[in-house]
Design a protein around this motif. Structure first.
Motif, PDB file in Angstrom:
ATOM      1  N   ILE A 209     -34.861  11.054  25.303  1.00  0.00           N
ATOM      2  CA  ILE A 209     -34.347  12.367  24.888  1.00  0.00           C
ATOM      3  C   ILE A 209     -34.854  12.721  23.480  1.00  0.00           C
TER       4      ILE A 209
ATOM      5  N   ASN B  88     -37.360  15.794  22.669  1.00  0.00           N
ATOM      6  CA  ASN B  88     -36.954  16.860  21.742  1.00  0.00           C
ATOM      7  C   ASN B  88     -38.008  17.067  20.664  1.00  0.00           C
TER       8      ASN B  88
ATOM      9  N   VAL C 285     -35.137  18.265  28.364  1.00  0.00           N
ATOM     10  CA  VAL C 285     -34.864  17.056  29.148  1.00  0.00           C
ATOM     11  C   VAL C 285     -33.733  17.329  30.129  1.00  0.00           C
TER      12      VAL C 285
ATOM     13  N   LEU D 168     -24.797  11.747  27.620  1.00  0.00           N
ATOM     14  CA  LEU D 168     -26.010  12.587  27.595  1.00  0.00           C
ATOM     15  C   LEU D 168     -25.850  13.763  26.621  1.00  0.00           C
TER      16      LEU D 168
ATOM     17  N   ARG E 245     -26.268  12.775  23.144  1.00  0.00           N
ATOM     18  CA  ARG E 245     -27.650  12.512  22.716  1.00  0.00           C
ATOM     19  C   ARG E 245     -28.495  13.790  22.746  1.00  0.00           C
TER      20      ARG E 245
ATOM     21  N   CYS F 246     -29.057  15.805  25.338  1.00  0.00           N
ATOM     22  CA  CYS F 246     -29.794  16.055  26.584  1.00  0.00           C
ATOM     23  C   CYS F 246     -29.489  17.508  26.979  1.00  0.00           C
ATOM     24  N   ASP F 247     -30.515  18.255  27.415  1.00  0.00           N
ATOM     25  CA  ASP F 247     -30.325  19.687  27.653  1.00  0.00           C
ATOM     26  C   ASP F 247     -29.599  20.002  28.956  1.00  0.00           C
TER      27      ASP F 247
END
Ligand code: C2E
Ligand code: MG
Ligand code: MG
Length: 624
Positions: free
Chosen positions: A561, A565, A571, A585, A588, A590-591
């Motif tokens: 991730i 980025n 991601v 997630l 962190r 995560c999209d």
């Protein structure tokens, strides 16, 4: 021509007047002509019927004549002849045959027995309307009308012309039934009969024989990219090369020079077979196999292209690999299939061990070939969720196959087979078209979907025409390119990265989005991906499954991730099934996520319902 016309024309005559039958005999010859009545009576009757001196010139050798005295006997004679597989070519029926049924009655019955025979109705009466009879006993082009008194020449020429026409038709029917019109080679029917005879002989003399099954590698690609007429030419060249390979080989050439070689056949498509009817031992077939593979792999120039078309070959030996036609062919086919899997341009002997696995694959492959046409394929749609907004940001189209014979077959089972057999090309086109149409249909129904993700197999991706296909599909359906995302696996990108970059650039230029599917499973490093014009990484489910408990997976997911980025790639995490995974997630950065927690892949109507509730409540957007 003279050669072909040697065969006598089989004629049946039905007339209640023995004297008239005698006249037919004298005109057309046949078994009864020797027993003709006294010369004077004959002459008298001939004169009455034909005028002139009444001495017709018989052309006996050209005809084989049978005579009967009434309508029922005529019908029985036709039935008999058909049963003996020696049908008549022409039937002359007297119109009036009292006290029994008339010629038209017989003609109608005969037509139901034999649709091909030509019938001539002869009558001395003017009360018969040929039009009316023709309409009653179709087809019109197989019913003739002859008015008495006839001239012998008239009868003979009619019999000759119609008979030869019938023989020519029969020859064409035979040709079509047993020979492949494209290559001129014997077809499957013929080969099966020939193999049957060869097996019987081999059994009787305790000999071995071998069947070679040959299939061109990637024939489908030639057909798809260069068109069917080039495909046809390739098959014709293949037939010639095979004939040459087989002719030049001692094991098979027992045929006198000039005689057609019948131990080679085209079964259909790009499948050919060779029968080695007398081999000393099974291994002898290998020599022929090598020769065939070498000949077929010679470079060729076709439609302006230089190409090499290799083939794969399977060998089955009688009696160990099968004792009947069907089993031997199936074993040879399986061995061929095995050769393809071992790397193409090679041959394999059948072995029992390949039986079970190969049989399953073969069955799947042959059913899958028909799946598109039989409407057995469908797409399910799995929502993808934006972790920031909590809204559906896309759907992934996932292929489903509901086979009428096999039931629901999982993608992991049939997609590898589709890839190996090349079937993924037409199937992939279907998926692309169907998914794009769906987005368009939803949009037209007021359901805006920002993105539809479509899986692209490595084989599709490397096709030179792939970007063009995508462009044409979008254009034809009228869909904005930014709505389409193509998912390519990491391995497809890494395999031939130069070409992959080129293809990705072309796709990017169209405006479509690009994602790397199953990221992390292809052993490539993230840094290798920096040269690829990508939009999104999909972290493979295997790294998500054990989150957040597994330290290893935590480390991988975190690193992927973070790096994505930093490379400006979005991601998405695949296979999210619980809240713990989501929390990890989101933490962190995560999209997006996709997984059973949001929804399983849904059939189209349920996916539509899902879309209607665009905001999903289960995952609330984070508090700013
Ligand atoms: P994929 O592209 O990675 O698709 C995601 C797979 O994960 C799908 O399996 C989906 O049903 C499954 N999945 C999604 N969420 C979860 C989850 O939370 N838990 C679990 N256990 N599984 C989840 P599916 O539909 O069986 O497809 C398998 C693979 O088949 C796909 O993997 C893709 O590689 C391939 N495939 C599917 N459709 C197509 C297609 O149209 N063309 C091509 N070339 N391949 C396709
Ligand atoms: Mg996918
Ligand atoms: Mg995936």
């Amino acid at each position: 021509m003279a050669e072909r016309n040697k065969e006598p024309i089989r004629i049946l005559v039905a007339d209640d007047d023995p004297a008239v039958l005698s006249v037919y005999r004298s005109i057309l010859g046949g078994e009864g002509s020797a027993r003709s009545d006294g010369a004077n009576a004959m002459k008298e009757l001939s004169a009455r019927l034909f005028g002139g001196d009444g001495t017709p010139q018989a052309v006996r050798a050209q005809f084989e004549l049978a005579c009967v005295g009434d309508a029922e006997a005529a019908v029985n004679a036709v039935r008999d002849a058909l049963e003996k597989r020696r049908p008549f070519a022409v039937i002359f029926l007297d119109m009036r045959m009292p006290p029994g049924p008339d010629g038209a009655w017989a003609a109608a019955r005969i037509r139901t027995l034999d649709t091909d025979v030509d019938i001539v109705i002869a009558t001395a009466y003017a009360d018969v309307d040929p039009w009316e009879i023709s309409e009653r006993i179709p087809p019109v082009d197989k019913l003739f009308y002859l008015q008495k008194p006839f001239h012998p020449h008239e009868v003979r020429q009619l019999a000759l012309a119609i008979g030869r026409k019938a023989q020519a038709e029969a020859r064409i029917r035979h040709q079509l039934a047993y020979f492949d019109p494209l290559t001129g080679l014997p077809n499957r029917n013929f080969f099966q009969t020939r193999l049957y005879q060869a097996i019987e002989l081999a059994r009787r003399h305790s000999r071995q024989l071998a069947v070679l099954f040959i299939d061109l590698d990637n024939f489908k690609c030639v057909n798809d990219t260069l068109g069917h007429s080039v495909g046809d030419q390739l098959l014709q060249i293949t037939a010639k090369r095979l004939t040459r390979s087989v002719r030049g080989c001692d094991v098979v050439t027992r045929h006198p020079p000039g005689e057609q070689l019948h131990d080679l056949a085209r079964l259909g498509g790009d499948e050919f077979t060779v029968l080695l009817a007398e081999i000393g031992k099974g291994e002898d077939a290998a020599g022929v196999a090598v020769r065939i593979l070498e000949n077929l792999a010679e470079p060729l120039h076709l439609a302006g292209h230089d190409m090499i078309v290799t083939s794969s070959l399977g060998i089955a030996v009688f009696p160990q690999d099968g004792e009947d036609v069907e089993t031997l062919l199936k074993s040879a086919d399986m061995a061929m299939y095995h050769a393809k899997r071992m790397g193409r341009n090679s041959f394999q002997y059948f072995s029992r061990s390949m039986n079970e696995g190969a049989l399953k694959r073969l069955t799947l492959e042959s059913r899958l070939r028909r799946a598109i046409d039989q409407n057995e394929l469908s797409l399910h749609y799995q929502p993808q969720l934006d972790l920031l907004t909590g809204e559906v940001c896309g759907m992934e189209a996932l292929l489903r196959w509901e086979s009428t014979e096999l039931g629901q077959v999982p993608p992991m089972e049939f997609i590898p087979i589709a890839e190996e057999s090349g079937l993924i090309i037409p199937i992939g086109e279907w998926v692309l078209r169907t998914a794009c149409r769906q987005v368009r249909a939803w949009r037209d129904a007021g359901l805006a979907l920002s993105r539809m993700a479509v899986n692209v197999s490595a084989l599709q991706f490397v096709q030179a025409g792939f970007p063009g296909l995508v462009a044409r599909t979008l254009e034809a359906i009228g869909l904005e390119s930014c709505r389409l995302e193509l998912e390519v696996t990491e391995t497809a990108l890494i395999k031939d990265s130069e070409n992959a970059i080129d293809t990705l650039r072309k796709l990017k230029a169209l405006g479509v989005k690009l994602a790397v599917d199953d990221f992390g499973t292809g052993y490539s490093s993230l840094s290798r991906l920096k040269d690829f014009p990508l939009d999104r990484l999909k972290i493979d489910r295997s790294f998500i499954r054990a989150l957040p408990s597994s330290p290893g997976d935590k480390a991988i997911a975190t690193a992927v991730i973070a790096m994505a980025n930093s490379m400006n790639l979005k991601v998405i995490a695949e296979g999210v099934e619980n809240d713990g995974q989501i929390d990890f997630l989101r933490d962190r950065n995560c999209d997006e996520i996709q997984g059973y927690l949001v929804s399983r892949p849904l059939p189209v109507d349920q996916a539509e319902d899902f879309l209607r509730k665009t905001v999903v409540n289960r995952v609330a957007p984070p508090v700013p």
